[in-house]
Design an enzyme around this catalytic site. Sequence first.
Site, mmCIF file in Angstrom:
data_model
loop_
_atom_site.group_PDB
_atom_site.id
_atom_site.type_symbol
_atom_site.label_atom_id
_atom_site.label_comp_id
_atom_site.label_asym_id
_atom_site.label_seq_id
_atom_site.Cartn_x
_atom_site.Cartn_y
_atom_site.Cartn_z
ATOM 1 N N CYS A 51 0.838 -1.197 0.000
ATOM 2 C CA CYS A 51 0.000 0.000 0.000
ATOM 3 C C CYS A 51 0.872 1.245 0.000
ATOM 4 C CB CYS A 51 -0.974 0.002 1.175
ATOM 5 S SG CYS A 51 -0.305 0.574 2.736
ATOM 6 N N GLU A 52 0.409 2.237 -0.727
ATOM 7 C CA GLU A 52 1.215 3.446 -0.864
ATOM 8 C C GLU A 52 1.141 4.338 0.371
ATOM 9 O OE1 GLU A 52 -0.407 4.976 -4.483
ATOM 10 O OE2 GLU A 52 -1.872 6.240 -3.462
ATOM 11 N N HIS A 53 0.274 4.008 1.313
ATOM 12 C CA HIS A 53 0.184 4.828 2.520
ATOM 13 C C HIS A 53 1.147 4.383 3.606
ATOM 14 C CE1 HIS A 53 -4.158 5.451 0.996
ATOM 15 N NE2 HIS A 53 -3.358 6.389 0.528
ATOM 16 N N HIS A 54 1.347 3.069 3.721
ATOM 17 C CA HIS A 54 2.194 2.563 4.808
ATOM 18 C C HIS A 54 3.324 1.668 4.301
ATOM 19 C CE1 HIS A 54 -1.916 3.174 6.461
ATOM 20 N NE2 HIS A 54 -1.238 3.761 7.421
ATOM 21 N N GLN A 95 -5.604 -0.494 -3.591
ATOM 22 C CA GLN A 95 -6.309 -1.548 -4.323
ATOM 23 C C GLN A 95 -7.266 -0.988 -5.375
ATOM 24 O OE1 GLN A 95 -7.708 -4.825 -1.870
ATOM 25 N NE2 GLN A 95 -9.417 -5.147 -3.261
ATOM 26 N N HIS A 152 -5.135 -6.353 3.746
ATOM 27 C CA HIS A 152 -4.194 -5.248 3.898
ATOM 28 C C HIS A 152 -3.512 -5.329 5.251
ATOM 29 C CE1 HIS A 152 -5.785 -2.731 0.445
ATOM 30 N NE2 HIS A 152 -6.511 -3.830 0.444
ATOM 31 N N CYS A 163 -1.714 -3.256 6.591
ATOM 32 C CA CYS A 163 -1.780 -2.003 7.366
ATOM 33 C C CYS A 163 -3.042 -1.981 8.217
ATOM 34 C CB CYS A 163 -1.679 -0.771 6.473
ATOM 35 S SG CYS A 163 -2.915 -0.649 5.191
HETATM 36 ZN ZN LIG Z 1 -1.884 1.149 4.185
#
Ligand SMILES: [Zn+2]
Length: 213
Positions: free
Chosen positions: A95-98, A136, A164, A166
């Site tokens: 994931c590009e956030h975490h 996703q 996920h 995260c």
């Molecule tokens: Zn994430």
Amino acid sequence: MTQRKTFSLIEDKHIVPRPTRAEAEEAVRVLLRWAGDDPGREGLIDTPERVASAFDEYFSGYSADPVDLLKRTFEEVDGYDEIVLLRDIRFESHCEHHMAPIIGKAHVAYLPHRRVVGISKLARLVEVYAKRLTIQEKMTAQIANTLDEVLRPKGVAVVIEGAHQCMTTRGVHKPGVSMVTSRMLGVFRTNPTTRREVLSMIGTPGGAFGEHV
Ligand SMILES: [Zn+2]
């Protein structure tokens, strides 16, 4: 290991200069110190090198062109005009956030219009978009849109189920949750019967999913 280009072509067409390997390894040392450990201790001494190599694998999708990959199509289909579905394509993404892993399965279907593509190419297409930092929803749309643009079929259906990390190993800590996303184009969007047909071929998303979490 394949040598990556000095520059990577990012989606919005910005060319981002690639740091050197030494810089990447130094960045890992910084994160190890941030975690509270000593990058100089024996167990961690080779870790920056290993992490940099792992990144080459996790993010190999940046150096592949998804359109190029689908270019070779076959026209001799003897009038085959039913749904083509590749189901349960396992993928590993981040994931590009975490930068936490997303593990899941993709189901990719299309209704051919004269041309078909080798089925291994559908799996490769999923892989190219998965091996990038993404979310996703974006990955689902990218796979469907690229297939639609290159193959020009009567319709495209992409359904993705992802777990996920995260969500499971941090934050809300909710194991066992999977996210389902879909993108329907062409007849799969406009014709409810065709859409139902492909969804029943795919089966119940989440049904065979417990093994990942
Ligand atoms: Zn994430």
